[in-house]
Scaffold this motif. Structure first.
Motif, mmCIF file in Angstrom:
data_model
loop_
_atom_site.group_PDB
_atom_site.id
_atom_site.type_symbol
_atom_site.label_atom_id
_atom_site.label_comp_id
_atom_site.label_asym_id
_atom_site.label_seq_id
_atom_site.Cartn_x
_atom_site.Cartn_y
_atom_site.Cartn_z
ATOM 1 N N ALA A 128 0.499 -7.812 4.931
ATOM 2 C CA ALA A 128 0.175 -6.443 5.327
ATOM 3 C C ALA A 128 -1.244 -6.070 4.901
ATOM 4 C CB ALA A 128 1.181 -5.474 4.727
ATOM 5 N N GLN A 179 4.400 0.557 -3.413
ATOM 6 C CA GLN A 179 3.053 1.080 -3.192
ATOM 7 C C GLN A 179 2.097 0.641 -4.297
ATOM 8 O OE1 GLN A 179 2.731 5.257 -1.763
ATOM 9 N NE2 GLN A 179 4.967 5.260 -1.797
ATOM 10 N N VAL A 186 1.387 -3.111 -3.686
ATOM 11 C CA VAL A 186 0.461 -3.311 -2.564
ATOM 12 C C VAL A 186 -0.977 -3.031 -3.003
ATOM 13 C CG1 VAL A 186 -0.245 -2.342 -0.335
ATOM 14 C CG2 VAL A 186 2.150 -2.975 -0.723
ATOM 15 N N ASN A 235 -6.223 -1.582 4.856
ATOM 16 C CA ASN A 235 -4.878 -2.042 5.208
ATOM 17 C C ASN A 235 -3.849 -1.583 4.184
ATOM 18 O OD1 ASN A 235 -5.826 -3.316 7.484
ATOM 19 N ND2 ASN A 235 -5.758 -5.383 6.641
ATOM 20 N N TYR A 249 -0.530 0.812 4.839
ATOM 21 C CA TYR A 249 0.815 0.320 4.527
ATOM 22 C C TYR A 249 1.497 1.232 3.514
ATOM 23 C CZ TYR A 249 4.443 -3.280 3.991
ATOM 24 O OH TYR A 249 5.629 -3.962 3.991
ATOM 25 N N LYS A 250 0.758 1.709 2.533
ATOM 26 C CA LYS A 250 1.333 2.619 1.544
ATOM 27 C C LYS A 250 1.785 3.929 2.200
ATOM 28 C CE LYS A 250 -2.102 2.534 -1.405
ATOM 29 N NZ LYS A 250 -2.845 2.920 -2.619
ATOM 30 N N GLN A 289 3.032 4.173 5.171
ATOM 31 C CA GLN A 289 4.322 3.876 5.797
ATOM 32 C C GLN A 289 5.446 3.847 4.766
ATOM 33 O OE1 GLN A 289 4.272 0.793 9.090
ATOM 34 N NE2 GLN A 289 2.244 0.387 8.227
ATOM 35 N N THR A 312 10.734 -7.598 9.158
ATOM 36 C CA THR A 312 9.706 -7.171 8.228
ATOM 37 C C THR A 312 10.304 -6.483 7.006
ATOM 38 O OG1 THR A 312 9.407 -4.946 9.149
ATOM 39 C CG2 THR A 312 8.180 -6.757 10.197
ATOM 40 N N LEU A 343 9.459 -3.537 5.885
ATOM 41 C CA LEU A 343 9.741 -2.144 6.220
ATOM 42 C C LEU A 343 11.026 -2.000 7.013
ATOM 43 C CD1 LEU A 343 6.121 -0.965 7.097
ATOM 44 C CD2 LEU A 343 7.529 -0.093 5.218
#
Length: 306
Positions: A54, A152, A155, A176, A180-181, A183, A289, A291
């Motif tokens: 990600a 989070q 990441v 990126n 992603y965080k 989401q 995935t 998520l």
């Protein structure tokens, strides 16, 4: 034998094994042969791969240390797997005791340019309470990646590590990570609202891997097996679980892909419940995935509590 002595012996043997393995490489390596310009990132298991992908996008080439389908708690590194760190630019691991072999493997890799990222750094760790587990695995529950809020932090740690190894693409990695965080936070917000409206907060799962997720949403897990999926419940523990499920009208027992469902199935039969899968993201589980699997976990837990 003291645990520290066992650990020292393990590190020594692991180092000898890797040195012998590298000696047979003839001086060539995947790192030297890698001409696509991508950052070569070794990861410990699937959730780390998801986070690195990600953040790293098309700038990274990812290799998993633990073979897909292998229970991480039971993994023992081979010389072939150990060579992967010798050839990597970055190694991303969970930390918090999840990879007890990592220290010896990093030392034996003899790769001074290797950037090591412990994704769990900075997470508010949950402490183990079982004395035997503390002796064998350490003082912390390592399963922080199963919490959207902790994910989070992980990441961001990964983005910082990739940026350190590849400064020219630091902006790309940070952008990126930010996306992603967002989401992850949106998913957390959605289910915080859903769970807050429910009167019942307890669910039953195969092994106690969801303490961090429970902390995020005010839930409580009742588990068939321990944090490290080791052993089986005693007769008294099983009776307590049966009584709990009957008293609370539990209709779903969750079971993970890499943990034997036998005891969960026995419990489900005893109380008239169904067994439903829940994801720990330790293996790829068909390619969905992180998520998607996290949302599926949360939705299934939510439905089981209604």
């Amino acid at each position: 034998m003291e645990v520290t002595l066992v650990k020292k012996c393990f590190i020594f043997l692991l180092s000898l094994c890797l040195i012998a393995g590298l000696a047979g490489c003839g001086g060539t390596s995947e790192k030297a042969a890698n001409t696509d310009g991508k950052l070569k990132v070794a990861v410990s298991f699937d959730a780390m791969r998801e986070f690195v992908q990600a953040v790293g996008g098309d700038k990274v080439s990812i290799i998993e240390i633990i073979p897909d389908g292998t229970e991480p708690h039971e993994f023992q590194p081979t010389a072939k797997r150990m060579k992967l760190l010798h050839d990597a630019n970055v190694f991303v691991m969970q930390g918090l005791g999840m990879e007890p072999w990592a220290e010896a493997m990093i030392k034996a890799a003899d790769n001074p340019k290797l950037v090591v990222v412990e994704a769990g750094t900075g997470v508010s760790a949950i402490t183990n309470t079982d004395e035997d587990e503390i002796k064998e695995h350490g003082q912390y529950d390592p399963h922080a990646w199963l919490s959207p809020s902790c994910a989070q932090i992980e990441v961001q740690n990964i983005a910082d590590g990739l940026a350190k190894a590849d400064p020219k693409n630091a902006g790309y990695y940070q952008a990126n990570a930010k996306a992603y965080k967002e989401q992850l936070q949106a998913l957390q917000n959605e289910y915080t609202q859903k769970f807050s409206a429910l009167p019942h907060k307890d669910f039953v799962t195969g092994h106690a891997a969801f303490a961090y997720l429970c902390r995020d949403f005010g839930l409580e897990q009742k588990s068939v097996e321990s944090v490290f999926a080791a052993g089986e419940p005693t007769t008294n523990q099983m009776k307590e679980l049966v009584d709990y499920c009957r008293d609370n009208h539990v209709k779903t027992i969750f079971s993970e892909e890499l943990v034997s469902p036998k005891t969960s199935e026995t419990l489900a039969r005893e109380v008239g419940a169904k067994v439903q899968p829940i994801h720990t993201m330790e293996s790829s589980e068909g390619g969905a995935t992180y998520l998607d699997r996290m949302k599926e976990n949360l939705q299934r837990i939510y439905e089981s509590l209604q």
